[in-house]
Each structure stands twice: as C-alpha cells, then as structure tokens.
Design a protein around this motif. Sequence first.
Motif, PDB file in Angstrom:
ATOM      1  N   ASN A 246      -0.546   4.950  -2.351  1.00 10.55           N
ATOM      2  CA  ASN A 246       0.439   6.212  -2.339  1.00 10.55           C
ATOM      3  C   ASN A 246       0.487   6.342  -0.742  1.00 10.55           C
ATOM      4  OD1 ASN A 246       1.043   6.236  -5.197  1.00 10.55           O
ATOM      5  ND2 ASN A 246      -1.078   7.193  -5.303  1.00 10.55           N
ATOM      6  N   CYS A 247       0.215   5.627   0.114  1.00 13.85           N
ATOM      7  CA  CYS A 247       0.239   6.010   1.576  1.00 13.85           C
ATOM      8  C   CYS A 247       0.140   4.806   2.384  1.00 13.85           C
ATOM      9  CB  CYS A 247      -1.111   6.771   2.039  1.00 13.85           C
ATOM     10  SG  CYS A 247      -2.444   5.969   1.912  1.00 13.85           S
ATOM     11  N   ASP A 267     -12.296  -1.582   9.134  1.00 11.03           N
ATOM     12  CA  ASP A 267     -11.697  -2.810   8.764  1.00 11.03           C
ATOM     13  C   ASP A 267     -11.891  -3.303   7.393  1.00 11.03           C
ATOM     14  OD1 ASP A 267     -14.288  -3.550   8.934  1.00 11.03           O
ATOM     15  OD2 ASP A 267     -14.006  -5.269  10.085  1.00 11.03           O
ATOM     16  N   ASN A 268     -12.703  -2.416   6.561  1.00  8.23           N
ATOM     17  CA  ASN A 268     -12.893  -2.586   5.155  1.00  8.23           C
ATOM     18  C   ASN A 268     -12.110  -1.542   4.358  1.00  8.23           C
ATOM     19  OD1 ASN A 268     -14.886  -4.525   5.777  1.00  8.23           O
ATOM     20  ND2 ASN A 268     -16.422  -3.814   4.338  1.00  8.23           N
ATOM     21  N   VAL A 269     -11.279  -0.643   5.342  1.00  7.21           N
ATOM     22  CA  VAL A 269     -10.315   0.163   4.440  1.00  7.21           C
ATOM     23  C   VAL A 269      -8.669  -0.346   4.746  1.00  7.21           C
ATOM     24  CG1 VAL A 269      -9.549   2.539   4.372  1.00  7.21           C
ATOM     25  CG2 VAL A 269     -11.935   1.879   5.179  1.00  7.21           C
ATOM     26  N   PHE A 270      -8.091  -0.248   3.493  1.00  7.57           N
ATOM     27  CA  PHE A 270      -6.713  -0.934   3.375  1.00  7.57           C
ATOM     28  C   PHE A 270      -5.755   0.079   2.801  1.00  7.57           C
ATOM     29  CE2 PHE A 270      -9.736  -4.181   3.124  1.00  7.57           C
ATOM     30  CZ  PHE A 270      -9.396  -5.081   4.154  1.00  7.57           C
ATOM     31  N   HIS A 271      -4.566   0.069   3.158  1.00  4.94           N
ATOM     32  CA  HIS A 271      -3.402   1.026   2.796  1.00  4.94           C
ATOM     33  C   HIS A 271      -2.341   0.263   1.727  1.00  4.94           C
ATOM     34  CE1 HIS A 271      -5.707   2.797   6.108  1.00  4.94           C
ATOM     35  NE2 HIS A 271      -5.402   3.702   5.694  1.00  4.94           N
ATOM     36  N   MET A 272      -2.008   0.997   0.659  1.00  5.50           N
ATOM     37  CA  MET A 272      -0.943   0.370  -0.291  1.00  5.50           C
ATOM     38  C   MET A 272      -0.068   1.480  -0.580  1.00  5.50           C
ATOM     39  SD  MET A 272      -1.359  -1.399  -3.985  1.00  5.50           S
ATOM     40  CE  MET A 272      -1.831  -0.054  -4.648  1.00  5.50           C
ATOM     41  N   ASN A 273       1.139   1.420  -0.418  1.00  2.00           N
ATOM     42  CA  ASN A 273       2.315   2.235  -0.881  1.00  2.00           C
ATOM     43  C   ASN A 273       3.068   1.952  -2.003  1.00  2.00           C
ATOM     44  OD1 ASN A 273       4.548   3.893  -0.945  1.00  2.00           O
ATOM     45  ND2 ASN A 273       4.376   4.499   1.171  1.00  2.00           N
ATOM     46  N   ASN A 274       2.819   2.713  -3.044  1.00  2.00           N
ATOM     47  CA  ASN A 274       3.141   2.378  -4.414  1.00  2.00           C
ATOM     48  C   ASN A 274       4.650   2.545  -4.848  1.00  2.00           C
ATOM     49  OD1 ASN A 274       0.209   2.906  -4.020  1.00  2.00           O
ATOM     50  ND2 ASN A 274      -0.063   3.409  -6.321  1.00  2.00           N
ATOM     51  N   SER A 275       5.356   2.896  -3.851  1.00  2.21           N
ATOM     52  CA  SER A 275       6.676   3.157  -4.125  1.00  2.21           C
ATOM     53  C   SER A 275       7.508   2.288  -4.760  1.00  2.21           C
ATOM     54  CB  SER A 275       7.375   3.601  -2.727  1.00  2.21           C
ATOM     55  OG  SER A 275       7.179   2.553  -1.881  1.00  2.21           O
ATOM     56  N   ALA A 276       7.354   0.880  -4.720  1.00  2.00           N
ATOM     57  CA  ALA A 276       8.284   0.119  -5.201  1.00  2.00           C
ATOM     58  C   ALA A 276       8.040   0.194  -6.827  1.00  2.00           C
ATOM     59  CB  ALA A 276       7.747  -1.463  -4.850  1.00  2.00           C
ATOM     60  N   LEU A 294      11.866   1.486   1.317  1.00  2.72           N
ATOM     61  CA  LEU A 294      11.079   0.619   0.308  1.00  2.72           C
ATOM     62  C   LEU A 294      10.811  -0.900   0.779  1.00  2.72           C
ATOM     63  CD1 LEU A 294      12.516   1.324  -3.220  1.00  2.72           C
ATOM     64  CD2 LEU A 294      10.556   2.071  -2.278  1.00  2.72           C
ATOM     65  N   VAL A 295      11.687  -1.301   1.670  1.00  5.84           N
ATOM     66  CA  VAL A 295      11.473  -2.690   2.046  1.00  5.84           C
ATOM     67  C   VAL A 295      10.398  -2.641   3.172  1.00  5.84           C
ATOM     68  CG1 VAL A 295      12.504  -4.433   3.603  1.00  5.84           C
ATOM     69  CG2 VAL A 295      13.640  -3.485   1.843  1.00  5.84           C
ATOM     70  N   ALA A 296      10.251  -1.602   3.898  1.00  7.62           N
ATOM     71  CA  ALA A 296       9.265  -1.428   5.134  1.00  7.62           C
ATOM     72  C   ALA A 296       7.749  -1.195   4.427  1.00  7.62           C
ATOM     73  CB  ALA A 296       9.508  -0.185   5.986  1.00  7.62           C
ATOM     74  N   HIS A 297       7.748  -0.473   3.396  1.00 15.25           N
ATOM     75  CA  HIS A 297       6.559  -0.299   2.447  1.00 15.25           C
ATOM     76  C   HIS A 297       6.105  -1.480   1.835  1.00 15.25           C
ATOM     77  CE1 HIS A 297       7.836   4.442   1.953  1.00 15.25           C
ATOM     78  NE2 HIS A 297       7.194   4.199   3.213  1.00 15.25           N
ATOM     79  N   TRP A 298       7.062  -2.443   1.410  1.00 17.49           N
ATOM     80  CA  TRP A 298       6.682  -3.363   0.392  1.00 17.49           C
ATOM     81  C   TRP A 298       6.243  -4.407   1.607  1.00 17.49           C
ATOM     82  CZ3 TRP A 298       6.665  -5.015  -4.296  1.00 17.49           C
ATOM     83  CH2 TRP A 298       6.589  -6.535  -4.546  1.00 17.49           C
ATOM     84  N   LYS A 299       6.540  -4.467   2.855  1.00 14.87           N
ATOM     85  CA  LYS A 299       6.078  -5.343   3.683  1.00 14.87           C
ATOM     86  C   LYS A 299       4.781  -5.419   4.253  1.00 14.87           C
ATOM     87  CE  LYS A 299      10.480  -7.154   5.654  1.00 14.87           C
ATOM     88  NZ  LYS A 299      11.428  -7.194   6.881  1.00 14.87           N
TER      89      LYS A 299
END
Length: 562
Positions: A246-247, A267-276, A294-299
């Motif tokens: 969500n971020c 470098d073991n921490v990753f981020h994912m935006n769930n908006s799609a 959404l396109v930016a978050h998706w990429k």
Amino acid sequence: MFKRQALNGQELEPHKSKKNEPEHEEQETELQRHQDKEQQVEEKEEANGKEEQTLVTEDADDEEFKRQEQRLLQELQRLKLKQKQQKPPRQQYNILLFGETGSGKSTLINYLTNFFLGGSLKKLKVAIPTKHHKATENWTYSEQDLHDTSKSKTRDCIDYDFTKGDLCFNFIDTPGLSDTEGTAKDDEHIVKIMTAAENRGNLSAIIIVINGTVARATVNLRNTLTLLKGSVPDVLLKNLLVVLTNCSKATANFDLKQLEPWKVPKDNVFHMNNSALSMPIQEWKDDEDIMEDLVAHWKRSMKAMELIMKKVKQLGNKATHAFRDMRVKRNKIKAELHGILLEMKKLQTLQDDLNSAQVDEKDVATDIRKYANYKETKIVDYVEMEDAPYHSTICMMHSKICHERCGLRYTTEQGNEIFKGCSCMGGGPLCRECECEHSTHYHDKKKPVKKTKTVENILHDVKALYDQNTSKKLNLQKKITDLSADIGSLKRALDVKEADIEKCCEDLKTLCSQFNFVDELQSIIDTMERDARTLTNVEARKDANRRIDNFIHLANKLSASK
C-alpha cells in the motif's frame, strides 16, 4: 455328435439279436464290447471339444490383453521421450509468505502472477480472487470472506509456482495471523505454516508482508512478529525479506526499527502499491488523473517484483530440517506447560478444598440445623390474567398490564408505533409502569384479577444448602485425609514437570534464539498469580509463590541470553 466308429474305421451297423442261434452269441458279445468302447471314445472326444473351445476363448482374451499392453507400453515410451525432450528447471526457489491478516499477502501473489505471466494494468492476471476482481487463472486457492478484512482470507498454505526461463519460483501463501478468531486460530495457522516450510525441504526466503502505511507496529502486527520469531529457526534469519504494501518507497510510514532485534538490510526491503487491485477497472479506466497514478504505481511495483526475484536468487536455498527439530521441541514445551497449568489448577483446588473442609467440619452441624426448615405453609397473593371485553396495553418483557382499558385503536402488531401514544408512555421514550420501550408492548383483551391461595412453599435455595451440608458431613473426614495425600503427590509431579520444561527451553534456544520464552511462560505466570490470590491457606500460598518465582526466573534467564 460324433458317429460311432468300428475298429477298422467303418460305421457300425447294429446287429439284430437272434435267439436260439448259438453261432451269433460270440458276435453279440463282441458287438457290445465295441459299443462300450465307442461310448467311451465319444465322451472323451466331447470333453476334448469343450476344452478346445475354452482354450480358443482364452487365447482370444490373451491376444486382446497383449494388444492393450503393447499400446500402453508405446504410450509410456512416448511420454518418457517427451519428458526427456522437455528441459527441467535447473533451480527451484521456495519462498514463504508471512504476515498478519489483511497485510496483502494474497495481493502480492496477484502482482507476482502479473509479473510472471505478462499481465497488464488493463488486462490483469488474477490468481486469487479479490473484492473487485475475479480469478482469471486456474490455480487452487482457499480464499474466504473476501469482504471481511478482520478475518484471514487464506485458510491453508497454497503453492503458486512460476517459471521464468529455466528457473522455478514457488511462492507459498499462508493463512493470516492475528485476526478476530483469536489465539487458538493463530496456533492452528502457525502449525500449518511450519509444516509447509518443513515439507518443502528447503527455503530461499521468508517474505514478511507488512502494511506500509502504518507508522508504528500495531498490537496485531506485534503479535504476528512475535509468532514469527518463535517459529523461524536461526538458520533462516538471514533470508528474511520485507515487503511493505500500500505504499511506495517515498510514502512508506512503517519504521523498520519495529522489527528489532531483527536486522533486515535495506536492500532486503521492497515496496508495493496495491492500488491496481484496490478498485474495479470501471472506476478508473476513463479518469486520466487516476490512470496516470496507477500506471506509475504499477511500473514501480513490477520493478519491485523483479528486484525480489533477483534477491531470492542471491540468497540461495537453506535446508528446513531445523523446522522439524524446532516443532518437536516447541510442541513438547507447550504440552508440558499445559500439563503444568492443569496440575497447578488441580493442586490449588485441592488446597482450597482442604482448607474449606477443615473450616466446614466445625460448622456443618450448625448449618444442617439452620437449613432444616426448608418447608413453609402460607397464604400468597397472586395476579392472574383473565379475559376481558376490552383491550389493554401489556409489556411482554414483564407480563404486566401497563395501561388497562387502553383507548388506542386495537392492534395485533407487537411494538407498533401506535404504542408511543399510549398514556403509559407519558410522551417519553420509556413506559412509566415497566420502564421498557414501546417496542415491547402489545394489545390483548385481558385484565388482572387478584387471587389468593394456600401453598406449601419449598425454599429451594435453603433445601440445596441443607442437602449440600448433609452430603458434606458424610464426606468431610475422608476428604481431608485424601486431599492431604493427593496434594503431596501433585507437588512431586510438578517438580518433575518444571525440570522438563527448563531442559526443553534450553534445547529450543539453540534452534531459535529469538523464541519469546517470556511470552510463552507469562500466561502460566499470570494464571498462577491470579489463582494464588484466592488461596486462604498459608501453606498453599507459599507453594504457589515459590513456583511462580521459578517460572519468572526461568523466563528472565532465557531472555537475558538473547
């Protein structure tokens, strides 16, 4: 029917018998021998014919079986050849997903599905159905209650295999922890997760999925992390990855210090935006501003998926046999702790009973005399509802007439709005007679009639006390003797269990240094302290306090050595 044949091969003609002709007697005897022999030959030939017919049928069945067997062998050879022609993956990576309920584990699986299967923002690949999107892939899933965020959607550990080139990535989606179903369900889920990890043989990474919008670890997340620390052997601590959902990296609020004492490299921490997946496509497909975001978050999220795969390959595989050893130790500790708690409760009950029996022994005779008169005869007044030519307003909760001869229009509907205007309500929200709302009232053609009757009243409470004390008098002496012996035996058994628990904890410490022994033992300590406060026997209180101190010392010792 075969023809009867003579010895020379010619058909025999039956001879007529001629009496009084001796010269023919020898011929007739010879003819009878020939006939008997011919009969035997016919029976033998008939039996041989049946046997030949059976053999012919069996031969036909054998031929069909051989043809089927040949076809199966050919098909097996074809499959083996095809299997040889298919190049198997050279490397498999098993990744375990772990997180609290609603953190986004299933959403991560869906993003991975799009990464591996070439999904796009406008043509999503959905492995696990969501609130807004149906599944598009043919995977087995165990999602339930998609609209209830307080309960774990995933009920079992499910594998999702993805192949990229000659590599196979197996993601294991697990049940969420710390949902509204309580600690018992958490324990059940932990067993499933540890079993799944153990059965894989090796793991490349454990991904902790956390809602990145949370600034501080919530109670549920802290509980989840505690469960994780107590479930993961030290050999896999360097293979921990964190995915903040969500971020983005810039909008994440979660402080990684909340994971301490774990040291997770950045470098073991990753981020994912769930908006799609958080809204249906219809809500944003025609909105350019939302589409741009959404396109930016998706990429960025797809880039994160790629980086996760690279990190998984860098970490390599770690054997999971330590899960088996840890499971055995932890289960033994739980079993012993449960046994301690049961024995302590039993001991405290026995000690309370002993103290109570010693006091009751002095008073039981007085109590029996006191409660002996549990019958009395008296005249009582009572009110009985009788039919009436008019209707009244009655409270169903109290079976009471609140307004006799109600002037309102008669209604058969309970709680009708009309009762708000009844004079018993006095214009207020509550009835002046029964103090209930209008919804508990109804109309009936009844009136109260006062009556009296003579009854022999049994005071059930007094009788119960009388029976209880009578029974107690019969058992007190034996009970006191038996309780003293039982208490001694239980104390010795508890001493043995305490020693077993300490040994088990030390063994588990070598497998999982972050195991939360304080949390594991605190429930026992709290229960013992609570029960100890109810003890009125001095010796019982001393024994309980001594055992409490033993557990506190054990917990502090194990925690200090982390």
